[in-house]
Each structure stands twice: as C-alpha cells, then as structure tokens.
Write a protein that holds these residues in place. Structure first.
Motif, mmCIF file in Angstrom:
data_model
loop_
_atom_site.group_PDB
_atom_site.id
_atom_site.type_symbol
_atom_site.label_atom_id
_atom_site.label_comp_id
_atom_site.label_asym_id
_atom_site.label_seq_id
_atom_site.Cartn_x
_atom_site.Cartn_y
_atom_site.Cartn_z
ATOM 1 N N MET A 18 0.827 -1.207 0.000
ATOM 2 C CA MET A 18 0.000 0.000 0.000
ATOM 3 C C MET A 18 0.856 1.251 0.000
ATOM 4 O O MET A 18 0.502 2.259 -0.609
ATOM 5 N N LEU A 19 2.002 1.181 0.677
ATOM 6 C CA LEU A 19 2.883 2.340 0.793
ATOM 7 C C LEU A 19 3.626 2.627 -0.506
ATOM 8 O O LEU A 19 3.827 3.786 -0.868
ATOM 9 N N ILE A 60 8.133 11.882 6.046
ATOM 10 C CA ILE A 60 7.076 11.609 5.061
ATOM 11 C C ILE A 60 6.619 10.157 5.158
ATOM 12 O O ILE A 60 5.417 9.866 5.242
ATOM 13 N N PHE A 61 7.578 9.228 5.166
ATOM 14 C CA PHE A 61 7.228 7.813 5.196
ATOM 15 C C PHE A 61 6.552 7.434 6.524
ATOM 16 O O PHE A 61 5.598 6.647 6.525
ATOM 17 N N LYS A 62 7.011 7.980 7.620
ATOM 18 C CA LYS A 62 6.399 7.643 8.907
ATOM 19 C C LYS A 62 4.957 8.141 8.975
ATOM 20 O O LYS A 62 4.077 7.478 9.549
ATOM 21 N N HIS A 63 4.713 9.319 8.402
ATOM 22 C CA HIS A 63 3.348 9.842 8.324
ATOM 23 C C HIS A 63 2.460 8.902 7.500
ATOM 24 O O HIS A 63 1.354 8.537 7.922
ATOM 25 N N LEU A 64 2.962 8.480 6.338
ATOM 26 C CA LEU A 64 2.176 7.609 5.455
ATOM 27 C C LEU A 64 1.965 6.232 6.078
ATOM 28 O O LEU A 64 0.875 5.646 5.959
ATOM 29 N N ILE A 65 2.982 5.704 6.745
ATOM 30 C CA ILE A 65 2.850 4.408 7.425
ATOM 31 C C ILE A 65 1.769 4.494 8.502
ATOM 32 O O ILE A 65 0.950 3.582 8.663
ATOM 33 N N ASN A 66 1.746 5.612 9.216
ATOM 34 C CA ASN A 66 0.740 5.822 10.254
ATOM 35 C C ASN A 66 -0.663 5.761 9.661
ATOM 36 O O ASN A 66 -1.580 5.147 10.227
ATOM 37 N N LEU A 67 -0.850 6.394 8.494
ATOM 38 C CA LEU A 67 -2.154 6.369 7.834
ATOM 39 C C LEU A 67 -2.526 4.948 7.411
ATOM 40 O O LEU A 67 -3.648 4.487 7.643
ATOM 41 N N VAL A 73 -6.702 3.930 2.969
ATOM 42 C CA VAL A 73 -6.207 3.623 1.628
ATOM 43 C C VAL A 73 -5.650 4.911 1.054
ATOM 44 O O VAL A 73 -6.392 5.825 0.692
ATOM 45 N N ILE A 74 -4.325 5.000 0.996
ATOM 46 C CA ILE A 74 -3.709 6.260 0.582
ATOM 47 C C ILE A 74 -3.719 6.403 -0.940
ATOM 48 O O ILE A 74 -3.815 5.430 -1.682
ATOM 49 N N SER A 75 -3.620 7.658 -1.375
ATOM 50 C CA SER A 75 -3.659 7.987 -2.797
ATOM 51 C C SER A 75 -2.535 8.959 -3.113
ATOM 52 O O SER A 75 -1.797 9.397 -2.224
ATOM 53 N N LEU A 76 -2.423 9.317 -4.381
ATOM 54 C CA LEU A 76 -1.419 10.309 -4.783
ATOM 55 C C LEU A 76 -1.629 11.633 -4.062
ATOM 56 O O LEU A 76 -0.672 12.353 -3.762
ATOM 57 N N THR A 77 -2.889 11.963 -3.782
ATOM 58 C CA THR A 77 -3.189 13.191 -3.049
ATOM 59 C C THR A 77 -2.563 13.155 -1.662
ATOM 60 O O THR A 77 -1.998 14.146 -1.191
#
Length: 318
Positions: A18-19, A60-67, A73-77
């Motif tokens: 997902m990341l 950046i990566f830690k923020h996205l991993i948290n989500l 479900v993360i997106s380009l936005t």
C-alpha cells in the motif's frame, strides 16, 4: 557532505504494498520531490542522502505508514500533501485518522488535510460556519457529509441545500426545459455529493419525502428553517442583502454551513459579494466560525493546486 543512511522497517508486505503504490508510483513521487536515494525491499525502506533530506523523507514515510496502519487507503493526493506538510515540519498523522462517516457502500470518509480536519471540527463546534476557499478543497462535499451524519444520528430532522442561481455567462431563460430543469444544473454538485454519501436510491427516497430539500436561494425568502442542517453553497454569488436574508432564516435546533470561493465571483461588475462582506460583519459573534481553506487543501489533481497558486500570483501582481 557526509551521506547518511536510514532504514525504516515495515510491519508486513501488505503495508509495504500500500505504501509503495502500483509500480512503485508513490515511492517515485517521493524520489521526485526529495533529493535522496530510496531503495525499497519487501519489508524495509533504505534512505540515503544528506542528513536534512533523509530526515525529511523519513518524516514523510512515517506519516504515510501511520495512515496505512490505521486502515487508510492512501492515494497520490495523500503523498502530495504529506510532502507539502513535512517540508513545513507539521505533524498531522493523528488528525487524519478519524472516520467522519461511512457511506452505504462502506467507503470511509476522512479529512485528507489539516485544513479539512479543522473545517470539520468547526462545523461540530459552531452553529454557523463559513467554509471559504478555492475549488477542490472539499468545502461542499464535507458539508454534505456532515449534514447526512447529523440526519442519520437524528440530531436534525431535515437537510436543506441551497445555491444562488446566478447566470454565469448563460441566461436561464434560454436554457431548455421548465423552471426546475433550468435550475437543476446549478444544483447538480449538491445532488452528486448526496448520491455519493447516501447512495442513489436512499438519496432519492429522502428527496421524494422532503427529508432532503434542494432549492435555489430565492426559495428561502420568508421561511423559518427549524431542526435542519442547512447548506448554502456558492455563497460568493450572493449579494449582501441575500446573505442577510438567508442567515435570518435560521430557526431553533438548526446548523448552517455556508461555502464559497471569493476568487470566483459571478455577480455583475460593481456588485459586492455577500460572502466577502459578511466576514467583517459577523467576525465577533462567538457562535459563528470561519474556516479558510487554502491551495494546500486541494484534493483534486495536484495540478489544480498549482493552477490556483498561479492565478493568485497573477492577480496579486496586477
């Protein structure tokens, strides 16, 4: 300058998948925006570069991993916004975890930016909220989501959605159909939001029963709207007199959200926008809140943010 290496471990392959995104699309986006070397293995990310750049990429990566670990479900936005916010060193992960509403199709609706989160919180806190900002920031959609949430939780008994039918380059009289068919195109974004949140069948059922009313602003004159969640959209196209008329319709146990973009006023030249004037008139009333969304809150294609910034720069220089 000495190179630094940082290894970020991931919990499992699903988080990694997902990341990274399809064909490493999300990783590549970070690579394009942060001058570091990124090597992705199955369950770890290795970042190499200058100390400050490595630290930025790590945030950046830690923020996205948290989500991701909170079932988002993360997106380009999300990637784009994470890069913007981490450059400003803002910690926002915890703000974006809350599920605002679950649609009939099981879609989780959450704030995607700090500005959206603060806008939603203000709607919860205040009786009247003005959501002011550029196109694509989710002003109207999130207001509709909150209206449906209040209705389904029985905090209100009805939803009233309204817009001024301002002729933006096209005369109503020359459009085909009867009055309702002429007006519907102006109200279409409100219908679209309802259909997405409630589903087509339930939305139409509520509209048919009068639980949800969608009408031009002119239809509000002379009424008292009680036990309602009321949304006035495209409010930049109201005159000060129309804005006063609308705001004085508010009855007991009602909540109001007024949305608009003061950079896209379609009123005749030399006419004042009610949305601009009202900011000075009502700024000191405690029950009223103003939420100002910015280009960084745009959740459409990332080029929209750049377009908005370019127009702002142009108008300020002219």
């Amino acid at each position: 300058m000495q190179q630094q290496e940082k290894i970020i471990s991931l919990n499992n392959n699903q988080v990694a998948q997902m990341l990274y995104g399809a064909n490493d699309e999300y990783l590549n986006m970070v690579r394009e925006n942060v001058p570091v070397e990124i090597v992705a293995k199955s369950n770890e990310i290795i970042i190499t570069g200058k100390k400050e750049d490595v630290e930025l990429a790590e945030r950046i990566f830690k923020h996205l991993i948290n989500l991701v670990e909170n079932n988002r479900v993360i997106s380009l936005t999300d990637i784009d916004y994470a890069i913007i916010m981490k450059e400003e060193n803002q910690e926002i992960s915890n703000l974006l975890k809350e599920v605002i509403y679950m649609t009939v199709r099981g879609k989780k609706i959450m704030a995607k930016t700090k500005g959206q989160y603060e806008y939603i919180e203000k709607i919860k806190e205040k009786d009247v909220v003005f959501g002011i900002g550029p196109a694509g920031t989710g002003k109207t959609y999130l207001a509709v989501v909150m209206a449906v949430k209040y209705l389904r939780e029985k905090k209100v008994s009805r939803i009233v959605l309204t817009r001024p039918a301002v002729e933006a380059g096209e005369k109503l009289g020359f459009l085909p159909g009867d009055l309702q068919e002429k007006i519907d195109p102006y109200l279409r974004p409100l219908y679209d939001g309802l259909y997405d949140v409630l589903g087509l069948d339930l939305a139409l059922k509520y509209i048919e029963k009068g639980i949800i009313e969608i009408a031009p602003l002119a239809y509000m004159r002379g009424r008292t709207l009680e036990d309602c969640f009321i949304i006035l959209d495209e409010a930049q196209n109201t005159t000060p007199e129309q804005m006063k008329m609308f705001l004085t319709r508010i009855g007991l146990n009602s909540k109001v959200v007024v949305t608009g973009d003061i950079t896209q006023v379609d009123l005749p030249k030399n006419s004042e926008s009610g949305l601009i004037v009202v900011q000075n008139i009502l700024k000191d009333i405690n029950e009223i809140g103003f939420s100002f969304l910015k280009s960084t809150d745009v959740v459409r294609h990332k080029v929209v943010r750049k377009i908005i910034d370019a127009y702002d720069k142009y108008y300020k220089s002219n």
